[in-house]
Write an enzyme that holds these catalytic residues in place. Structure first.
Site, PDB file in Angstrom:
ATOM      1  N   GLU A 216     -15.629  -4.296  67.164  1.00  0.00           N
ATOM      2  CA  GLU A 216     -16.563  -4.897  66.272  1.00  0.00           C
ATOM      3  C   GLU A 216     -16.333  -6.350  66.728  1.00  0.00           C
ATOM      4  O   GLU A 216     -15.607  -7.036  66.193  1.00  0.00           O
ATOM      5  CB  GLU A 216     -16.170  -4.721  64.752  1.00  0.00           C
ATOM      6  CG  GLU A 216     -16.260  -3.458  64.080  1.00  0.00           C
ATOM      7  CD  GLU A 216     -17.843  -2.770  63.734  1.00  0.00           C
ATOM      8  OE1 GLU A 216     -18.740  -4.000  64.078  1.00  0.00           O
ATOM      9  OE2 GLU A 216     -18.173  -1.757  63.686  1.00  0.00           O
ATOM     10  N   CYS A 250     -19.024 -13.525  61.458  1.00  0.00           N
ATOM     11  CA  CYS A 250     -19.690 -13.001  62.468  1.00  0.00           C
ATOM     12  C   CYS A 250     -21.094 -12.602  62.705  1.00  0.00           C
ATOM     13  O   CYS A 250     -21.865 -12.873  63.689  1.00  0.00           O
ATOM     14  CB  CYS A 250     -19.033 -11.620  62.869  1.00  0.00           C
ATOM     15  SG  CYS A 250     -19.295 -10.355  61.528  1.00  0.00           S
TER      16      CYS A 250
HETATM   17  P1  NAD Z   1      -9.542 -13.068  67.464  1.00  0.00           P
HETATM   18  O1  NAD Z   1     -10.153 -11.985  68.454  1.00  0.00           O
HETATM   19  O2  NAD Z   1      -9.098 -14.361  67.824  1.00  0.00           O
HETATM   20  O3  NAD Z   1      -8.453 -12.293  66.383  1.00  0.00           O
HETATM   21  C1  NAD Z   1      -8.419 -11.084  65.741  1.00  0.00           C
HETATM   22  C2  NAD Z   1      -7.168 -10.092  65.807  1.00  0.00           C
HETATM   23  O4  NAD Z   1      -6.731 -10.094  67.081  1.00  0.00           O
HETATM   24  C3  NAD Z   1      -6.024 -11.030  65.116  1.00  0.00           C
HETATM   25  O5  NAD Z   1      -5.580 -10.208  64.149  1.00  0.00           O
HETATM   26  C4  NAD Z   1      -5.262 -11.668  66.114  1.00  0.00           C
HETATM   27  O6  NAD Z   1      -3.864 -11.726  65.715  1.00  0.00           O
HETATM   28  C5  NAD Z   1      -5.376 -10.606  67.320  1.00  0.00           C
HETATM   29  N1  NAD Z   1      -5.285 -11.281  68.558  1.00  0.00           N
HETATM   30  C6  NAD Z   1      -5.683 -12.221  69.046  1.00  0.00           C
HETATM   31  N2  NAD Z   1      -5.327 -12.587  70.388  1.00  0.00           N
HETATM   32  C7  NAD Z   1      -4.850 -11.453  70.681  1.00  0.00           C
HETATM   33  C8  NAD Z   1      -4.160 -11.037  71.820  1.00  0.00           C
HETATM   34  N3  NAD Z   1      -4.255 -11.903  73.310  1.00  0.00           N
HETATM   35  N4  NAD Z   1      -3.678  -9.673  72.100  1.00  0.00           N
HETATM   36  C9  NAD Z   1      -3.908  -8.925  71.061  1.00  0.00           C
HETATM   37  N5  NAD Z   1      -4.335  -9.193  69.858  1.00  0.00           N
HETATM   38  C10 NAD Z   1      -4.851 -10.395  69.757  1.00  0.00           C
HETATM   39  O7  NAD Z   1     -10.616 -13.147  66.356  1.00  0.00           O
HETATM   40  P2  NAD Z   1     -10.598 -14.239  65.087  1.00  0.00           P
HETATM   41  O8  NAD Z   1     -10.645 -15.513  65.611  1.00  0.00           O
HETATM   42  O9  NAD Z   1      -9.795 -13.600  64.314  1.00  0.00           O
HETATM   43  O10 NAD Z   1     -12.115 -13.593  64.512  1.00  0.00           O
HETATM   44  C11 NAD Z   1     -13.503 -14.451  65.137  1.00  0.00           C
HETATM   45  C12 NAD Z   1     -13.833 -13.397  65.980  1.00  0.00           C
HETATM   46  O11 NAD Z   1     -14.022 -12.178  65.284  1.00  0.00           O
HETATM   47  C13 NAD Z   1     -15.424 -14.162  66.134  1.00  0.00           C
HETATM   48  O12 NAD Z   1     -15.803 -13.914  67.409  1.00  0.00           O
HETATM   49  C14 NAD Z   1     -16.339 -13.249  65.181  1.00  0.00           C
HETATM   50  O13 NAD Z   1     -17.505 -13.222  65.502  1.00  0.00           O
HETATM   51  C15 NAD Z   1     -15.632 -11.807  65.485  1.00  0.00           C
HETATM   52  N6  NAD Z   1     -15.727 -11.097  64.165  1.00  0.00           N
HETATM   53  C16 NAD Z   1     -16.709  -9.986  64.250  1.00  0.00           C
HETATM   54  C17 NAD Z   1     -16.753  -9.135  63.295  1.00  0.00           C
HETATM   55  C18 NAD Z   1     -17.591  -7.805  63.281  1.00  0.00           C
HETATM   56  O14 NAD Z   1     -17.617  -7.242  62.123  1.00  0.00           O
HETATM   57  N7  NAD Z   1     -18.459  -7.515  64.320  1.00  0.00           N
HETATM   58  C19 NAD Z   1     -16.453  -9.330  61.818  1.00  0.00           C
HETATM   59  C20 NAD Z   1     -15.681 -10.693  61.790  1.00  0.00           C
HETATM   60  C21 NAD Z   1     -15.259 -11.172  62.892  1.00  0.00           C
END
Ligand code: NAD
Length: 470
Positions: A216, A250
């Protein structure tokens, strides 16, 4: 499992793996009992704690927490409770005449040991909604929430710890390294919500074990407003969609595509409606949240700095306060295409507006970019609406509103390519955490039994008949 002995989650993973058939064989009633326990925790026992945690994390208003964190989980639980019995049933499907003597079924069986990795922007919602689907489908689950909303993560760890045995469901707090370590394990399914760039890391790690994934993700979600739209209503709805959660959503409208001659009216209505929502000083409004942390605050202020230096027209807002990670609701015009505001997902309270003269310019532009998670259209012109819908691709969308598609559990929620793979919510969430096992039961001698070797002329005639008639 011998290869994973050095992994610090090896023992936990092993215990959940050993437990998966016991959990997988739970009845409909046993699963409902777990969902009821989660519902009571969110609705009653921990409601105040959730509101407080979200306020402490980024000053999220209580009402917004109720609406966007607690309500979606409760609604998902209610919908699942109403439908789970039929989802869990063996689904009978037709069997072709050539396979006479057999009947055919689809069995939705649990994937097994699942990993849920969630983001910070709606931490309660985006952790517990997929958990509801995972429980409904009969899985064991390890959850890794975001490190960026520590109060929410700590509280969720407490709730999960109280409600579930860790051999069934557990939540592990930690930084990115924790995710990386977990991703080395051979999960049966990974449900990840976050950015497209981390989604790629997750998919790469999953490919090592051919683990299935639901991703997602996010991206830039356009909003098109044509000359037939009710502009006053459209502006109000765009402001609601963009500035709820300070734009850290998002499916928030990332930028607006506006019919050229509506620019002045749009700006006027934007100022009026913004004042109605947040007064003329959003910083003092109790209805407006903050940017989640310094890192994201600095990312967004760098977008604004760049806009100021390249003569972008800041029509409304533009003020910030670094003491409090506050960014004023901001409206900008004439943003260069190569600027950060137009290249990156904004994920904050800055709204660029592009203008168009002919509707096909919007479609051409959208199709030259990554596929959006959401695409919104404000129009009364059916021809325009159909043209945009039929000539673009996106994960979700609304006509004459925004965000609301997330709240209908009858709709699949998810992206397309760069904005995501797979779907969640309602039956689609249950399906994401299930393996559709096909099952055929032979009752009598079947027609194919007549075709075993040795192959004779008679059998050839039978095959000829089958090819022609069945
Ligand atoms: P992110 O991708 O930075 O982090 C998400 C999760 O991944 C966190 O738990 C984090 O600890 C983990 N993570 C981060 N870097 C990682 C790595 N290198 N390896 C493994 N795990 C890692 O996202 P965010 O900043 O928490 O959220 C914002 C993003 O999420 C935006 O792009 C937004 O559009 C998207 N989002 C999508 C939805 C949806 O339902 N489609 C909902 C909310 C947010």
């Amino acid at each position: 499992m011998a290869n994973y002995k050095d992994n610090r989650f090896y023992d936990l993973f092993n215990r959940q793996s050993a437990n998966q058939f016991k959990i997988g064989n739970t009845t409909y009633k046993e699963r409902i009992k777990k969902l009821n326990a989660l519902k009571a925790a969110l609705e009653t026992t921990y409601k105040e704690d959730i509101r407080k945690a979200m306020y402490d994390d980024f000053k999220k208003p209580y009402l917004e927490t109720d609406l966007t964190e607690i309500y979606p989980v409760i609604s998902e639980i209610k919908f699942t409770k109403q439908n789970l019995k039929s989802w869990m049933k063996l689904q009978k499907v037709d069997t072709p005449l050539a396979l006479l003597g057999a009947s055919s079924y689809i069995k939705y069986e649990p994937k097994g040991v699942c990993l849920i990795i969630s983001p910070w922007n709606f931490p309660i919602n985006l952790t517990f909604v997929p958990l509801v689907s995972a429980i409904a489908a009969g899985n064991t689950v390890i959850i890794k929430p975001s490190e960026m909303t520590p109060n929410a993560s700590k509280l969720m760890a407490k709730i999960v710890g109280e409600l579930f045995d860790e051999n069934e469901i557990t939540l592990i707090e930690g930084e990115v390294e924790t995710s990386e370590e977990l991703l080395k394990l051979p999960f049966n399914h990974i449900f990840f919500t976050g950015s497209p760039s981390v989604g790629k890391i997750v998919m790469k790690a999953a490919s090592k074990h051919l683990t299935s994934v639901t991703l997602e993700l996010g991206g830039k979600s356009p909003t098109i407003i044509d000359e037939t739209a009710n502009l006053e209503k459209a502006v109000k709805k765009v402001i609601f969609g963009k500035f709820t959660n300070s734009g850290q959503t998002c499916i928030a409208p990332d930028y607006v595509f506006l019919k050229e001659d509506l620019k002045d009216e749009f700006t006027k209505l934007f100022k009026e409606n913004l004042n109605q929502f947040y007064t003329d000083k959003a910083e003092d409004s109790k209805s407006y949240s903050r940017i989640v942390n310094k890192e994201h605050f600095e990312r967004l202020t760098s977008y604004l700095e760049e806009a100021k230096s390249n003569h972008t027209q800041i029509a409304v807002g533009g003020n910030v306060n670094s003491d409090d990670n506050y960014i004023e609701p901001t409206l900008v015009f004439d943003v260069p295409e190569d600027s950060k505001l137009m290249q990156n997902e904004i994920f904050g309270p800055i709204l660029p507006v592009k203008t168009f003269t002919k509707i096909d310019e919007t479609v051409d532009y959208i199709n030259s970019r990554e596929r959006p998670l959401a695409l919104y259209i404000y129009s009364k012109n059916k021809k325009n609406i159909d043209y945009i819908m039929n000539n673009t691709r996106a994960g979700t969308g609304c006509v004459n509103h925004n965000l609301l598609q997330f709240l209908n559990p009858n709709l699949p929620f998810g992206g397309s390519n760069n904005s995501g793979i797979g779907k969640s919510h309602g039956f689609f969430g249950f399906e994401a955490f299930s393996n559709r096992r096909s099952l055929m039961k032979q009752h009598t001698i079947g027609a194919t039994d007549l075709l075993y070797p040795p192959y004779t002329n008679f059998k050839q005639k039978l095959i000829d008949l089958t090819l022609k008639w069945f």
